[in-house]
Design a protein around this motif. Sequence first.
Motif, PDB file in Angstrom:
ATOM      1  N   GLU A 166       0.853  -1.131  -0.077  1.00  0.00           N
ATOM      2  CA  GLU A 166       0.017  -0.017   0.022  1.00  0.00           C
ATOM      3  C   GLU A 166       0.889   1.437  -0.031  1.00  0.00           C
ATOM      4  N   TYR A 167       2.012   1.203   0.728  1.00  0.00           N
ATOM      5  CA  TYR A 167       2.964   2.433   0.776  1.00  0.00           C
ATOM      6  C   TYR A 167       3.966   2.440  -0.355  1.00  0.00           C
ATOM      7  N   ILE A 204      -2.036  -8.137  -3.651  1.00  0.00           N
ATOM      8  CA  ILE A 204      -3.051  -7.678  -4.304  1.00  0.00           C
ATOM      9  C   ILE A 204      -4.025  -6.900  -3.113  1.00  0.00           C
ATOM     10  N   THR A 205      -3.977  -7.042  -2.013  1.00  0.00           N
ATOM     11  CA  THR A 205      -4.766  -6.310  -0.951  1.00  0.00           C
ATOM     12  C   THR A 205      -4.050  -5.062  -0.727  1.00  0.00           C
ATOM     13  N   LYS A 212      -7.472   1.897  -4.950  1.00  0.00           N
ATOM     14  CA  LYS A 212      -8.843   2.409  -4.782  1.00  0.00           C
ATOM     15  C   LYS A 212      -9.275   3.672  -3.560  1.00  0.00           C
ATOM     16  N   LYS A 213      -8.288   3.648  -2.853  1.00  0.00           N
ATOM     17  CA  LYS A 213      -8.546   4.716  -1.727  1.00  0.00           C
ATOM     18  C   LYS A 213      -7.912   5.897  -2.403  1.00  0.00           C
ATOM     19  N   ALA A 214      -6.858   5.994  -2.784  1.00  0.00           N
ATOM     20  CA  ALA A 214      -6.179   7.391  -3.208  1.00  0.00           C
ATOM     21  C   ALA A 214      -6.266   7.565  -4.792  1.00  0.00           C
ATOM     22  N   HIS A 215      -6.735   6.893  -5.473  1.00  0.00           N
ATOM     23  CA  HIS A 215      -6.461   7.121  -6.858  1.00  0.00           C
ATOM     24  C   HIS A 215      -7.693   6.972  -7.653  1.00  0.00           C
ATOM     25  N   ASN A 216      -8.178   5.727  -7.874  1.00  0.00           N
ATOM     26  CA  ASN A 216      -9.414   5.559  -8.749  1.00  0.00           C
ATOM     27  C   ASN A 216      -9.949   4.396  -8.115  1.00  0.00           C
TER      28      ASN A 216
END
Length: 373
Positions: A166-167, A204-205, A212-216
């Motif tokens: 994620e980071y 994948i998570t 999904k959270k920060a982009h699209n």
Amino acid sequence: MSYRVQGILEDAIEAIGDTPLIRLDRFAALHGLRCNLLGKPEFLSSGGSVKDRIAKRMVEEAERDGRLIPGKSVIIEPTSGNTGIGLALVAAVKGYPVIITLPEKMSREKEATLRALGAEIVRTPTEAAWDSPESHIGVARRLEKEIPGGVILNQYDNPNNPLAHEYTTGPEIIAAVIAPSKSGRPTSGKVDCFVAGAGTGGTITGVSRALKKAHNPECVVVGVDPVGSILAPDDVNKKVQSGVCTYQVEGIGYDFVPKVLALEAVDSAEWLAHALGREKIDDDEAFAAARELIRAESLLVGGSSGSALAGAVRYLKSAEGSERFGNVEGKNVVVMLPDSIRNYMSKPWFLAHQMTGPTALAQQIEAALGSAA
Ligand code: PMP
């Protein structure tokens, strides 16, 4: 001309991640795809796989919270090899001893790399159920109890596994896609579709969360599960297999659902239900796609990259996938390429296929050498 200025890196740990995104135009053309098919070649990371990232983060966080103590702790991990290689690399720089428990199926090349980095290896039966004492997980647990200072960082449960993606992995993909297009080809300017296999499910998570959270929020995530594994939802599995069975592709698929994958189902069940198990891919399809990518794009990928590619093609050629992405110019479809052929050089699926009959060029060479004699 443009280049990235990184300065002088401190050590091999600093050379983990920061991989590029590469157009797969020739491969896409071979399959009649009009979208921008983009590969994330994780084998360019210093240990050679996507798992270097989690090794770095899990070790650094365990040091921060006092679970790992230099000079005292021994790192033990059950892995299909790549997490072990990442851990052995990080541990060698930092000075921790490492023990890796590895199912028999996993390649000799991974074992040789682990030994070169100074790790001890314990091989376990491939067919042992994950919760049996003989499995790579069971043996690691026994060793953790018996070896003084033994610590399992546990990629299956450790939130730092998906967090590493994620980071780092996710934001790198986003940064590459929103940068001005060098090719001049049409681009939607965002990641429209993301395709990856799942082992622990950390990649994948974590990447999906970032996208999904920060982009699209509309990004469609396609999970690829090998035939023989149960990570896909039951109805998908039932269509193509009668239960758990062994298969040759390494690093993806399991006979249990790891916690790092289930965690995401709690946060955002919608995408996971939508994503995982869209595509079930067998060994032959996976290995054929890996060999084809190597030949078409000169990207030296391993078997699970082939699974992701074959899953991507199947989805992008399906009625839904083709209408939304595959047949639409400018749509950006990102495929994870988790490791390289370095890990599988002696496996029949790779080696046997390089021993084919003479090519036109080989015949010219023979003729030239023959006429010179
Ligand atoms: N491909 C290969 C070759 C791997 O070693 C792994 C890790 N097991 C994966 C894919 C899947 O990565 P993740 O564990 O993040 O789902």
